[in-house]
Design an enzyme around this catalytic site. Structure first.
Site, PDB file in Angstrom:
ATOM      1  N   TYR A 119      45.593  41.122  31.093  1.00  0.00           N
ATOM      2  CA  TYR A 119      45.910  42.553  30.927  1.00  0.00           C
ATOM      3  C   TYR A 119      47.371  42.859  31.288  1.00  0.00           C
ATOM      4  O   TYR A 119      48.169  43.251  30.430  1.00  0.00           O
ATOM      5  CB  TYR A 119      44.923  43.346  31.788  1.00  0.00           C
ATOM      6  CG  TYR A 119      45.210  44.815  31.930  1.00  0.00           C
ATOM      7  CD1 TYR A 119      45.565  45.605  30.839  1.00  0.00           C
ATOM      8  CD2 TYR A 119      45.102  45.437  33.181  1.00  0.00           C
ATOM      9  CE1 TYR A 119      45.808  46.959  30.986  1.00  0.00           C
ATOM     10  CE2 TYR A 119      45.332  46.789  33.335  1.00  0.00           C
ATOM     11  CZ  TYR A 119      45.696  47.545  32.240  1.00  0.00           C
ATOM     12  OH  TYR A 119      45.934  48.879  32.391  1.00  0.00           O
TER      13      TYR A 119
ATOM     14  N   ALA B  91      48.511  34.606  37.089  1.00  0.00           N
ATOM     15  CA  ALA B  91      47.246  33.883  36.909  1.00  0.00           C
ATOM     16  C   ALA B  91      46.438  33.832  38.196  1.00  0.00           C
ATOM     17  O   ALA B  91      46.824  33.161  39.156  1.00  0.00           O
ATOM     18  CB  ALA B  91      47.548  32.460  36.417  1.00  0.00           C
TER      19      ALA B  91
ATOM     20  N   SER C 216      40.450  38.159  40.185  1.00  0.00           N
ATOM     21  CA  SER C 216      40.704  39.410  40.911  1.00  0.00           C
ATOM     22  C   SER C 216      39.502  40.357  40.995  1.00  0.00           C
ATOM     23  O   SER C 216      39.682  41.568  41.072  1.00  0.00           O
ATOM     24  CB  SER C 216      41.910  40.130  40.303  1.00  0.00           C
ATOM     25  OG  SER C 216      41.732  40.340  38.927  1.00  0.00           O
TER      26      SER C 216
ATOM     27  N   TYR D 201      39.530  38.199  48.273  1.00  0.00           N
ATOM     28  CA  TYR D 201      40.559  38.384  47.238  1.00  0.00           C
ATOM     29  C   TYR D 201      41.886  38.792  47.887  1.00  0.00           C
ATOM     30  O   TYR D 201      42.927  38.165  47.661  1.00  0.00           O
ATOM     31  CB  TYR D 201      40.095  39.440  46.214  1.00  0.00           C
ATOM     32  CG  TYR D 201      41.200  39.957  45.329  1.00  0.00           C
ATOM     33  CD1 TYR D 201      41.841  39.109  44.430  1.00  0.00           C
ATOM     34  CD2 TYR D 201      41.614  41.286  45.395  1.00  0.00           C
ATOM     35  CE1 TYR D 201      42.867  39.580  43.618  1.00  0.00           C
ATOM     36  CE2 TYR D 201      42.639  41.757  44.593  1.00  0.00           C
ATOM     37  CZ  TYR D 201      43.264  40.904  43.707  1.00  0.00           C
ATOM     38  OH  TYR D 201      44.289  41.372  42.910  1.00  0.00           O
TER      39      TYR D 201
ATOM     40  N   ARG E 262      42.858  57.231  44.822  1.00  0.00           N
ATOM     41  CA  ARG E 262      43.633  56.041  44.454  1.00  0.00           C
ATOM     42  C   ARG E 262      44.934  56.460  43.780  1.00  0.00           C
ATOM     43  O   ARG E 262      45.048  57.565  43.242  1.00  0.00           O
ATOM     44  CB  ARG E 262      42.844  55.165  43.459  1.00  0.00           C
ATOM     45  CG  ARG E 262      41.603  54.518  44.052  1.00  0.00           C
ATOM     46  CD  ARG E 262      41.977  53.401  45.013  1.00  0.00           C
ATOM     47  NE  ARG E 262      40.817  52.770  45.600  1.00  0.00           N
ATOM     48  CZ  ARG E 262      40.174  53.187  46.691  1.00  0.00           C
ATOM     49  NH1 ARG E 262      40.566  54.282  47.320  1.00  0.00           N
ATOM     50  NH2 ARG E 262      39.145  52.519  47.167  1.00  0.00           N
TER      51      ARG E 262
HETATM   52  P1  NAD Z   1      43.483  39.316  33.957  1.00  0.00           P
HETATM   53  O1  NAD Z   1      42.239  38.582  34.347  1.00  0.00           O
HETATM   54  O2  NAD Z   1      43.437  40.187  32.751  1.00  0.00           O
HETATM   55  O3  NAD Z   1      44.688  38.281  33.773  1.00  0.00           O
HETATM   56  C1  NAD Z   1      44.788  37.066  34.495  1.00  0.00           C
HETATM   57  C2  NAD Z   1      45.241  35.989  33.500  1.00  0.00           C
HETATM   58  O4  NAD Z   1      45.429  34.761  34.212  1.00  0.00           O
HETATM   59  C3  NAD Z   1      44.181  35.717  32.428  1.00  0.00           C
HETATM   60  O5  NAD Z   1      44.792  35.645  31.158  1.00  0.00           O
HETATM   61  C4  NAD Z   1      43.584  34.371  32.846  1.00  0.00           C
HETATM   62  O6  NAD Z   1      43.085  33.642  31.729  1.00  0.00           O
HETATM   63  C5  NAD Z   1      44.769  33.706  33.518  1.00  0.00           C
HETATM   64  N1  NAD Z   1      44.371  32.706  34.525  1.00  0.00           N
HETATM   65  C6  NAD Z   1      43.569  32.881  35.600  1.00  0.00           C
HETATM   66  N2  NAD Z   1      43.450  31.735  36.280  1.00  0.00           N
HETATM   67  C7  NAD Z   1      44.202  30.813  35.619  1.00  0.00           C
HETATM   68  C8  NAD Z   1      44.500  29.441  35.843  1.00  0.00           C
HETATM   69  N3  NAD Z   1      43.982  28.757  36.868  1.00  0.00           N
HETATM   70  N4  NAD Z   1      45.316  28.813  34.984  1.00  0.00           N
HETATM   71  C9  NAD Z   1      45.861  29.465  33.922  1.00  0.00           C
HETATM   72  N5  NAD Z   1      45.617  30.762  33.650  1.00  0.00           N
HETATM   73  C10 NAD Z   1      44.789  31.425  34.497  1.00  0.00           C
HETATM   74  O7  NAD Z   1      43.935  40.139  35.252  1.00  0.00           O
HETATM   75  P2  NAD Z   1      44.975  41.349  35.380  1.00  0.00           P
HETATM   76  O8  NAD Z   1      44.215  42.585  35.625  1.00  0.00           O
HETATM   77  O9  NAD Z   1      45.973  41.295  34.284  1.00  0.00           O
HETATM   78  O10 NAD Z   1      45.677  40.953  36.748  1.00  0.00           O
HETATM   79  C11 NAD Z   1      46.844  40.143  36.760  1.00  0.00           C
HETATM   80  C12 NAD Z   1      47.253  39.871  38.189  1.00  0.00           C
HETATM   81  O11 NAD Z   1      47.487  41.108  38.862  1.00  0.00           O
HETATM   82  C13 NAD Z   1      46.215  39.125  39.017  1.00  0.00           C
HETATM   83  O12 NAD Z   1      46.896  38.189  39.835  1.00  0.00           O
HETATM   84  C14 NAD Z   1      45.577  40.218  39.860  1.00  0.00           C
HETATM   85  O13 NAD Z   1      45.110  39.708  41.074  1.00  0.00           O
HETATM   86  C15 NAD Z   1      46.740  41.165  40.068  1.00  0.00           C
HETATM   87  N6  NAD Z   1      46.359  42.574  40.309  1.00  0.00           N
HETATM   88  C16 NAD Z   1      45.679  43.277  39.350  1.00  0.00           C
HETATM   89  C17 NAD Z   1      45.351  44.622  39.590  1.00  0.00           C
HETATM   90  C18 NAD Z   1      44.621  45.466  38.574  1.00  0.00           C
HETATM   91  O14 NAD Z   1      44.372  46.647  38.854  1.00  0.00           O
HETATM   92  N7  NAD Z   1      44.281  44.933  37.387  1.00  0.00           N
HETATM   93  C19 NAD Z   1      45.711  45.228  40.807  1.00  0.00           C
HETATM   94  C20 NAD Z   1      46.401  44.470  41.757  1.00  0.00           C
HETATM   95  C21 NAD Z   1      46.748  43.147  41.492  1.00  0.00           C
HETATM   96  N1  UFG Z   2      34.525  53.727  41.116  1.00  0.00           N
HETATM   97  C1  UFG Z   2      33.451  54.552  40.864  1.00  0.00           C
HETATM   98  N2  UFG Z   2      32.632  54.195  39.842  1.00  0.00           N
HETATM   99  C2  UFG Z   2      32.802  53.091  39.093  1.00  0.00           C
HETATM  100  C3  UFG Z   2      33.911  52.253  39.367  1.00  0.00           C
HETATM  101  C4  UFG Z   2      34.762  52.604  40.396  1.00  0.00           C
HETATM  102  O1  UFG Z   2      33.243  55.554  41.541  1.00  0.00           O
HETATM  103  O2  UFG Z   2      31.980  52.823  38.204  1.00  0.00           O
HETATM  104  C5  UFG Z   2      35.448  54.119  42.208  1.00  0.00           C
HETATM  105  C6  UFG Z   2      35.628  53.050  43.265  1.00  0.00           C
HETATM  106  O3  UFG Z   2      34.593  53.171  44.225  1.00  0.00           O
HETATM  107  C7  UFG Z   2      37.015  53.369  43.800  1.00  0.00           C
HETATM  108  C8  UFG Z   2      37.749  53.948  42.564  1.00  0.00           C
HETATM  109  O4  UFG Z   2      36.725  54.301  41.634  1.00  0.00           O
HETATM  110  O5  UFG Z   2      36.920  54.374  44.745  1.00  0.00           O
HETATM  111  C9  UFG Z   2      38.676  52.929  41.917  1.00  0.00           C
HETATM  112  O6  UFG Z   2      37.933  51.729  41.720  1.00  0.00           O
HETATM  113  P1  UFG Z   2      38.490  50.494  40.884  1.00  0.00           P
HETATM  114  O7  UFG Z   2      37.428  49.433  40.926  1.00  0.00           O
HETATM  115  O8  UFG Z   2      38.983  50.964  39.560  1.00  0.00           O
HETATM  116  O9  UFG Z   2      39.765  50.047  41.691  1.00  0.00           O
HETATM  117  P2  UFG Z   2      39.897  49.641  43.229  1.00  0.00           P
HETATM  118  O10 UFG Z   2      40.671  50.738  43.876  1.00  0.00           O
HETATM  119  O11 UFG Z   2      38.644  49.230  43.846  1.00  0.00           O
HETATM  120  O12 UFG Z   2      40.728  48.298  43.053  1.00  0.00           O
HETATM  121  C10 UFG Z   2      42.115  48.283  42.972  1.00  0.00           C
HETATM  122  C11 UFG Z   2      42.578  47.045  42.185  1.00  0.00           C
HETATM  123  C12 UFG Z   2      42.188  45.802  42.922  1.00  0.00           C
HETATM  124  C13 UFG Z   2      42.635  45.875  44.345  1.00  0.00           C
HETATM  125  C14 UFG Z   2      42.133  47.129  45.022  1.00  0.00           C
HETATM  126  C15 UFG Z   2      42.660  47.293  46.418  1.00  0.00           C
HETATM  127  O13 UFG Z   2      42.000  47.049  40.912  1.00  0.00           O
HETATM  128  O14 UFG Z   2      42.841  44.695  42.308  1.00  0.00           O
HETATM  129  O15 UFG Z   2      42.584  48.254  44.280  1.00  0.00           O
HETATM  130  O16 UFG Z   2      41.684  47.951  47.180  1.00  0.00           O
HETATM  131  F1  UFG Z   2      42.159  44.817  45.038  1.00  0.00           F
END
Ligand code: NAD
Ligand code: UFG
Length: 330
Positions: free
Chosen positions: A11, A74, A77, A141, A221
């Site tokens: 993503y 990568a 999460s 995590y 959030r």
């Molecule tokens: P995602 O799962 O969409 O993307 C992760 C990508 O890494 C995928 O394409 C997956 O195939 C690849 N990958 C995972 N393990 C691998 C490996 N061992 N070798 C090669 N490729 C590998 O996740 P995302 O939501 O895009 O998140 C990206 C990063 O941001 C992650 O490190 C996640 O922890 C961090 N992050 C995401 C959020 C969020 O809200 N989505 C918030 C905080 C941090």
């Molecule tokens: N929530 C609902 N209903 C749902 C899904 C989520 O009420 O069906 C609430 C959760 O309880 C939370 C808020 O919506 O209060 C946001 O939830 P998300 O799962 O969208 O996101 P988080 O805040 O839990 O997670 C984010 C990042 C993570 C990170 C985390 C840190 O996506 O990668 O913040 O706490 F680890």
């Protein structure tokens, strides 16, 4: 610059790759596709399929391409899964990063920007959260991400590398083209789950907890648009290329929205009533997570531009409406 985007089929990685290409950087993607999608990869990017934990894969890649800097997304999460299967998270997030660092040291690659998270803080002591605040993760995590930060700190000091750790708050929204967007399976994030209701894939959205110490009782959030996150990565790589010191930055808008406010905004954006059902709390959710991103603004020159919640949800809706099955179009 020649930039390797590890996890660039995911993503946030795919959105960053797209912005890197727009900014004129030669963009190379490596991804195992374990949670990512080939269709998310921009056609201008060169793609290597392989696993971060495979030293020979990275060794060959670094021998074939002259890489100036790495952006490392990568990882696994899913917070809940990390509690039930912590070793899966230590293996991929921490051991995988160790292999990456071995390969970078061998090939003399000295700049890396990587994904960290608000989950490194755990229950915050202050709002907005500063980078200098206490880090005390409440799940494996967050622990693996904090351990990654420390592994970078010591490895950088020993081997003359520099790194930037970006602690994202709640990543959301989609590219303005509507061609790429959020596609997690299973999905756990609030905004895509809400949008499954107007898409006819879910009858209602669950509200996890209505008894928090917040004005409307639901969690607050800091929602940050994925394209603004992508821009921060470009600024961070350029900062390192100009000689910037290793550092850690929060990335958020600095404004908090409650779960109820997000649902109400999604109703306005989609024109759908989106029924909501109140449930008990989800384990481990802090009541409020709101970033201070002053440091990223002043040192990196970062300024989020897609900072209205309705604009963020409208961009996500443009993607989900046209791709109800994500990249697995049927
Ligand atoms: P995602 O799962 O969409 O993307 C992760 C990508 O890494 C995928 O394409 C997956 O195939 C690849 N990958 C995972 N393990 C691998 C490996 N061992 N070798 C090669 N490729 C590998 O996740 P995302 O939501 O895009 O998140 C990206 C990063 O941001 C992650 O490190 C996640 O922890 C961090 N992050 C995401 C959020 C969020 O809200 N989505 C918030 C905080 C941090
Ligand atoms: N929530 C609902 N209903 C749902 C899904 C989520 O009420 O069906 C609430 C959760 O309880 C939370 C808020 O919506 O209060 C946001 O939830 P998300 O799962 O969208 O996101 P988080 O805040 O839990 O997670 C984010 C990042 C993570 C990170 C985390 C840190 O996506 O990668 O913040 O706490 F680890």
């Amino acid at each position: 610059m020649n930039i390797l985007v590890l996890g660039g089929a995911g993503y946030i990685g795919s959105h960053t790759a797209k912005e890197l290409i727009k900014a004129g950087h030669n963009t190379i993607i490596a991804d195992s596709l374990v949670t990512g999608y080939k269709n998310a990869i921009p056609e201008q990017a060169k793609f290597y399929k392989g696993d971060l934990r495979d030293f020979d894969f990275l060794d060959n890649l670094f021998s074939s391409e002259k890489i100036d800097a790495v952006i490392h997304f990568a990882a696994f999460s899913l917070v809940g899964e990390s509690v039930t299967d912590p070793l899966k998270y230590y293996d991929n997030n921490l051991c995988g990063t160790k292999v990456l660092l071995d390969a970078m040291v061998k090939h003399g690659i000295d700049k890396i920007v990587f994904s960290s998270t608000a989950a490194t803080y755990g229950e915050p002591e202050n709002i907005p959260i500063l980078e200098s605040d206490k880090t005390c993760p409440t799940n494996p995590y967050g622990e693996t991400k904090l351990a990654m930060e420390k592994m970078f700190k010591w490895t950088a000091a020993a081997h003359g590398m520099r790194y930037v750790s970006l602690r994202y708050f709640n990543a959301c929204g989609a590219d303005e083209s509507g061609e790429i967007g959020e596609a997690h399976n299973p999905e756990s994030h609030l905004i895509p789950l809400i949008l499954q209701v107007p898409n006819g894939k879910r009858e209602y959205i669950s509200i996890f907890g209505t008894d928090y110490d917040t004005p409307d009782g639901t969690c607050i959030r800091d929602y940050i648009h994925v394209t603004d996150l992508a821009q921060a990565h470009i600024l961070a790589v350029e900062y390192l290329a100009k000689g910037g010191e290793s550092d850690i930055f929060n990335l958020g808008n600095g404004v908090g929205y409650s779960v109820r406010e997000v649902i109400e905004t999604a109703r306005e954006v989609t024109g759908h009533p989106i029924p909501a059902v109140e449930m008990s709390r989800r384990a481990g959710d802090p009541a409020r997570l709101v970033a201070s991103s002053e440091k990223a603004r002043s040192i990196l020159g970062w300024k989020p531009v897609h900072d209205s919640l309705s604009e963020i949800i409208a961009s996500a809706w443009k993607w989900h409406k046209n791709h109800p099955n994500g990249y697995n179009e049927k």
